[in-house]
Design a protein around this motif. Sequence first.
Motif, PDB file in Angstrom:
ATOM      1  N   GLY A  14      20.814 102.930 100.267  1.00  0.00           N
ATOM      2  CA  GLY A  14      21.236 102.107  99.128  1.00  0.00           C
ATOM      3  C   GLY A  14      21.318 102.911  97.845  1.00  0.00           C
ATOM      4  N   ALA A  15      21.866 104.132  97.942  1.00  0.00           N
ATOM      5  CA  ALA A  15      21.839 105.056  96.799  1.00  0.00           C
ATOM      6  C   ALA A  15      23.051 104.921  95.890  1.00  0.00           C
ATOM      7  N   SER A  16      23.908 103.954  96.165  1.00  0.00           N
ATOM      8  CA  SER A  16      25.122 103.817  95.350  1.00  0.00           C
ATOM      9  C   SER A  16      24.876 103.013  94.081  1.00  0.00           C
ATOM     10  N   SER A  17      23.664 102.496  93.913  1.00  0.00           N
ATOM     11  CA  SER A  17      23.413 101.598  92.785  1.00  0.00           C
ATOM     12  C   SER A  17      21.959 101.647  92.353  1.00  0.00           C
ATOM     13  N   GLY A  18      21.709 101.269  91.122  1.00  0.00           N
ATOM     14  CA  GLY A  18      20.356 100.952  90.649  1.00  0.00           C
ATOM     15  C   GLY A  18      19.300 102.007  90.928  1.00  0.00           C
ATOM     16  N   ILE A  19      18.192 101.568  91.475  1.00  0.00           N
ATOM     17  CA  ILE A  19      17.034 102.432  91.716  1.00  0.00           C
ATOM     18  C   ILE A  19      17.385 103.555  92.692  1.00  0.00           C
ATOM     19  N   ASN A  92      15.120 102.581 100.520  1.00  0.00           N
ATOM     20  CA  ASN A  92      15.333 101.840  99.275  1.00  0.00           C
ATOM     21  C   ASN A  92      16.229 100.613  99.408  1.00  0.00           C
ATOM     22  N   ALA A  93      17.172 100.622 100.348  1.00  0.00           N
ATOM     23  CA  ALA A  93      18.159  99.539 100.425  1.00  0.00           C
ATOM     24  C   ALA A  93      17.466  98.180 100.485  1.00  0.00           C
ATOM     25  N   GLY A  94      17.961  97.253  99.699  1.00  0.00           N
ATOM     26  CA  GLY A  94      17.356  95.922  99.706  1.00  0.00           C
ATOM     27  C   GLY A  94      18.192  94.956  98.897  1.00  0.00           C
ATOM     28  N   LEU A  95      17.961  93.676  99.149  1.00  0.00           N
ATOM     29  CA  LEU A  95      18.683  92.646  98.389  1.00  0.00           C
ATOM     30  C   LEU A  95      17.889  91.346  98.352  1.00  0.00           C
ATOM     31  N   GLN A  96      18.414  90.409  97.594  1.00  0.00           N
ATOM     32  CA  GLN A  96      17.821  89.073  97.482  1.00  0.00           C
ATOM     33  C   GLN A  96      18.867  88.041  97.915  1.00  0.00           C
ATOM     34  N   CYS A 149       8.703 104.038 100.824  1.00  0.00           N
ATOM     35  CA  CYS A 149       9.290 102.714 100.998  1.00  0.00           C
ATOM     36  C   CYS A 149       9.416 102.043  99.635  1.00  0.00           C
ATOM     37  N   MET A 150      10.589 101.501  99.324  1.00  0.00           N
ATOM     38  CA  MET A 150      10.734 100.768  98.075  1.00  0.00           C
ATOM     39  C   MET A 150      10.237  99.355  98.323  1.00  0.00           C
ATOM     40  N   SER A 151       9.051  99.085  97.814  1.00  0.00           N
ATOM     41  CA  SER A 151       8.489  97.749  97.944  1.00  0.00           C
ATOM     42  C   SER A 151       8.755  97.011  96.638  1.00  0.00           C
ATOM     43  N   SER A 152       7.744  96.350  96.093  1.00  0.00           N
ATOM     44  CA  SER A 152       7.920  95.559  94.873  1.00  0.00           C
ATOM     45  C   SER A 152       6.553  95.068  94.438  1.00  0.00           C
ATOM     46  N   PRO A 195       8.082  98.739  92.325  1.00  0.00           N
ATOM     47  CA  PRO A 195       8.633  98.550  90.978  1.00  0.00           C
ATOM     48  C   PRO A 195       8.310  97.152  90.453  1.00  0.00           C
ATOM     49  N   GLY A 196       8.196  97.068  89.131  1.00  0.00           N
ATOM     50  CA  GLY A 196       8.134  95.754  88.480  1.00  0.00           C
ATOM     51  C   GLY A 196       9.557  95.316  88.207  1.00  0.00           C
ATOM     52  N   ALA A 197       9.898  95.069  86.934  1.00  0.00           N
ATOM     53  CA  ALA A 197      11.279  94.714  86.599  1.00  0.00           C
ATOM     54  C   ALA A 197      11.994  95.968  86.124  1.00  0.00           C
TER      55      ALA A 197
HETATM   56  P1  NAD Z   1      20.726  97.166  93.600  1.00  0.00           P
HETATM   57  O1  NAD Z   1      21.357  95.921  94.034  1.00  0.00           O
HETATM   58  O2  NAD Z   1      21.261  97.870  92.401  1.00  0.00           O
HETATM   59  O3  NAD Z   1      20.693  98.231  94.779  1.00  0.00           O
HETATM   60  C1  NAD Z   1      20.458  97.883  96.115  1.00  0.00           C
HETATM   61  C2  NAD Z   1      21.191  98.850  96.985  1.00  0.00           C
HETATM   62  O4  NAD Z   1      20.968  98.542  98.364  1.00  0.00           O
HETATM   63  C3  NAD Z   1      22.688  98.779  96.758  1.00  0.00           C
HETATM   64  O5  NAD Z   1      23.195 100.091  96.676  1.00  0.00           O
HETATM   65  C4  NAD Z   1      23.192  98.091  98.026  1.00  0.00           C
HETATM   66  O6  NAD Z   1      24.514  98.450  98.356  1.00  0.00           O
HETATM   67  C5  NAD Z   1      22.196  98.597  99.037  1.00  0.00           C
HETATM   68  N1  NAD Z   1      22.203  97.811 100.261  1.00  0.00           N
HETATM   69  C6  NAD Z   1      22.145  96.458 100.396  1.00  0.00           C
HETATM   70  N2  NAD Z   1      22.226  96.127 101.689  1.00  0.00           N
HETATM   71  C7  NAD Z   1      22.335  97.285 102.380  1.00  0.00           C
HETATM   72  C8  NAD Z   1      22.444  97.595 103.759  1.00  0.00           C
HETATM   73  N3  NAD Z   1      22.484  96.641 104.690  1.00  0.00           N
HETATM   74  N4  NAD Z   1      22.511  98.897 104.120  1.00  0.00           N
HETATM   75  C9  NAD Z   1      22.497  99.875 103.198  1.00  0.00           C
HETATM   76  N5  NAD Z   1      22.400  99.636 101.884  1.00  0.00           N
HETATM   77  C10 NAD Z   1      22.327  98.355 101.490  1.00  0.00           C
HETATM   78  O7  NAD Z   1      19.185  96.812  93.386  1.00  0.00           O
HETATM   79  P2  NAD Z   1      17.929  97.738  93.017  1.00  0.00           P
HETATM   80  O8  NAD Z   1      17.196  97.008  91.993  1.00  0.00           O
HETATM   81  O9  NAD Z   1      18.323  99.125  92.765  1.00  0.00           O
HETATM   82  O10 NAD Z   1      17.096  97.627  94.359  1.00  0.00           O
HETATM   83  C11 NAD Z   1      16.674  98.749  95.136  1.00  0.00           C
HETATM   84  C12 NAD Z   1      15.363  98.438  95.822  1.00  0.00           C
HETATM   85  O11 NAD Z   1      14.358  98.253  94.828  1.00  0.00           O
HETATM   86  C13 NAD Z   1      15.377  97.165  96.659  1.00  0.00           C
HETATM   87  O12 NAD Z   1      14.628  97.379  97.848  1.00  0.00           O
HETATM   88  C14 NAD Z   1      14.676  96.162  95.767  1.00  0.00           C
HETATM   89  O13 NAD Z   1      14.034  95.150  96.510  1.00  0.00           O
HETATM   90  C15 NAD Z   1      13.668  97.067  95.085  1.00  0.00           C
HETATM   91  N6  NAD Z   1      13.120  96.513  93.847  1.00  0.00           N
HETATM   92  C16 NAD Z   1      13.896  96.365  92.729  1.00  0.00           C
HETATM   93  C17 NAD Z   1      13.321  95.858  91.568  1.00  0.00           C
HETATM   94  C18 NAD Z   1      14.089  95.683  90.291  1.00  0.00           C
HETATM   95  O14 NAD Z   1      13.531  95.135  89.330  1.00  0.00           O
HETATM   96  N7  NAD Z   1      15.320  96.132  90.179  1.00  0.00           N
HETATM   97  C19 NAD Z   1      11.981  95.479  91.562  1.00  0.00           C
HETATM   98  C20 NAD Z   1      11.224  95.629  92.713  1.00  0.00           C
HETATM   99  C21 NAD Z   1      11.812  96.155  93.848  1.00  0.00           C
END
Ligand code: NAD
Length: 267
Positions: A14-19, A92-96, A149-152, A195-197
């Motif tokens: 999930g390296a194309s975005s965010g964390i 890291n990959a994850g969603l809601q 592991c990217m938890s929360s 991570p928090g927010a």
């Molecule tokens: P984000 O939506 O920017 O990034 C999530 C990434 O996961 C995206 O690149 C998405 O394409 C990828 N992804 C989703 N489904 C996938 C799949 N099936 N296979 C491969 N990649 C997939 O969100 P983020 O905030 O960067 O989240 C990254 C991680 O951090 C997640 O696990 C999220 O639960 C965790 N997290 C985020 C926060 C926050 O405040 N942003 C807080 C706690 C935990």
Amino acid sequence: ETKKLQGQVAIVTGASSGIGAGVAKALAVNGAAVVVNYSSSADKAEEVLKEIKDEGGEGFIIKADVSKEGDVLKMFSETIRRYGTVDILINNAGLQKDAKFHDMTLDQWNHVIGINLTGQFLCAREAIKEFMRRGIVPGRSKSAGKIICMSSVHEVIPWAGHANYAASKGGVMMLMKTIAQEYAPMKIRVNSIGPGAIRTPINYAAWQTPQAYNQLLKLIPAKRIGESDDVGRAAVWLASDDAEYVNGITLFVDGGMLLYPGFEDNG
Ligand code: NAD
């Protein structure tokens, strides 16, 4: 001066975005060759890889849905074919998929568990196999392999309206600790970041307006939202030999969110 992760190979899911993007860039700046995994947005993954290369870093892009076993096997075999091995996995990959619990569909439940928890299982299993095959490479790292592991904070804090997400992160916590216990004798380290927010697209609604942002700050003693760089620096440390003796922990990067700030002026 040699960089902390010089000569190491990292897969960031999930390296194309965010964390994930922030962590990928931080690992690359510190000398790791980075596999930028994405599942849908190739153009955003290309952009992350370009930023890595512009900074003098090394990497390539692999499309894989982490919830699909075949995709994960291909991602690892392709990485090993290109770079010879894998030293670091950032799960890291994850969603809601949010819903009131009584309205939550089985699809919403399965989708989140499939990516956030089963996806971490599939990637961790392939990483562990490769770490065991290769073992420690003297001069490269004192560990035979590292998983982060990217938890929360939601592995600890219950979250109404997000039962699937909170359950996935609670699951990640025990997955991480159990693998850490099982493979510590092989000098493999497994830790989480909580991570928090953090300002990313996943929680856009929580920071996009001043009203939402001020509401969010009530939960954060540090009085600012976190940035992906905050997580990137923590990941570099956890993956490096500076953390050689750190195994099985969740490192919270949350500006104090877990200090229960509602209690600060409570009698
Ligand atoms: P984000 O939506 O920017 O990034 C999530 C990434 O996961 C995206 O690149 C998405 O394409 C990828 N992804 C989703 N489904 C996938 C799949 N099936 N296979 C491969 N990649 C997939 O969100 P983020 O905030 O960067 O989240 C990254 C991680 O951090 C997640 O696990 C999220 O639960 C965790 N997290 C985020 C926060 C926050 O405040 N942003 C807080 C706690 C935990």
